[in-house]
Design a protein around this motif. Structure first.
Motif, short mmCIF file in Angstrom:
data_model
loop_
_atom_site.label_atom_id
_atom_site.label_comp_id
_atom_site.label_asym_id
_atom_site.label_seq_id
_atom_site.Cartn_x
_atom_site.Cartn_y
_atom_site.Cartn_z
N SER A 81 -43.37 -94.26 -31.34
CA SER A 81 -42.20 -93.48 -30.98
C SER A 81 -42.47 -91.99 -31.20
O SER A 81 -43.40 -91.62 -31.92
N HIS A 82 -41.64 -91.15 -30.58
CA HIS A 82 -41.80 -89.71 -30.76
C HIS A 82 -41.70 -89.30 -32.23
O HIS A 82 -42.55 -88.53 -32.72
N PRO A 83 -40.71 -89.77 -33.00
CA PRO A 83 -40.66 -89.40 -34.43
C PRO A 83 -41.90 -89.82 -35.20
O PRO A 83 -42.39 -89.08 -36.06
N THR A 84 -42.43 -91.02 -34.88
CA THR A 84 -43.64 -91.47 -35.56
C THR A 84 -44.82 -90.59 -35.19
O THR A 84 -45.61 -90.18 -36.05
N ARG A 85 -44.94 -90.26 -33.91
CA ARG A 85 -46.03 -89.38 -33.48
C ARG A 85 -45.99 -88.05 -34.23
O ARG A 85 -47.02 -87.54 -34.66
#
Length: 216
Positions: free
Chosen positions: A68-72
């Motif tokens: 996900s974007h937050p994880t990235r």
């Protein structure tokens, strides 16, 4: 003498067909580090923290395409803090000579590796060093053997004088370094293919080179 670890991953597809989802560029990205015991521990801590928050990883390990974007954002922030040297060599397949196209996929893979390793290896390892080249395993058994053979040939021919080069083929889930290389490759590919620079910006201080020999 020192031990140098060069983790490598590829980005883009190897064929030249312009179908949906096909990439214009094929390339190699590497993540180089020396003493990375703390880096491995920090990556494990991040993975555990995400799990504690209920954030699952689709493949069970960090993979830029699926995360996900937050994880990235958290992964790129960690990479930037850890002192990795990132480099990429990207081949614009639209500009490939006919004889390169006719030579097939393994030839393209080997050429990308040759250009990348020839430039990078003598810059990251000094005489007397051991250079561990860790490449992600690829595809089916037949393809895997072909790519491994190509990479072995490059490392033997282009191994810089006085350096002890060791080639390792490891699955991406086993190594944080391979996941770093995957993240670097993904950011570079997005910038070149789509002009999207958000993730590129997160690694720009670590990215030492992005070589595009076929780009006009």
């Amino acid at each position: 003498m020192a031990d140098i670890f060069m983790y490598a991953d590829e980005t883009g597809n190897l064929d030249y067909q312009q179908h949906e989802g096909a990439s214009r560029f094929f390339g190699i990205a590497t993540a180089v580090i020396r003493d990375h015991g703390m880096a491995l521990n920090e990556a494990l801590q991040l993975r555990a923290e995400l799990h504690a928050r209920g954030v699952g990883l689709k493949k069970g390990f960090f993979h830029a395409t699926d995360d996900s974007h937050p994880t990235r954002k958290e992964v790129y922030a960690l990479i930037a803090e850890q002192g990795w040297r990132l480099d990429a060599t990207m081949l614009d397949k639209h500009e490939a000579y006919d004889h390169v196209r006719e030579a097939g996929e393994v030839y393209l893979y080997k050429m990308a590796w040759y250009l990348h390793f020839k430039y990078l290896a003598p810059r990251v390892a000094a005489k007397g060093d051991r250079l561990f080249v860790v490449a992600a395993t690829l595809g089916t058994n037949a393809r895997k053997r072909a790519f491994e053979s190509a990479l072995h040939d490059v490392c033997q021919v282009q191994g810089p004088n006085g350096r002890d080069v060791h080639l390792c083929h490891w699955p991406a889930p086993t190594s944080w370094g391979l996941q770093v290389a995957d993240y670097a490759a993904w950011a570079v590919q997005r910038k070149l293919e789509k002009g999207k620079e958000e993730y590129w910006g997160m690694i720009s201080d670590s990215l030492q080179s992005c070589f595009e020999p076929w780009t006009k």
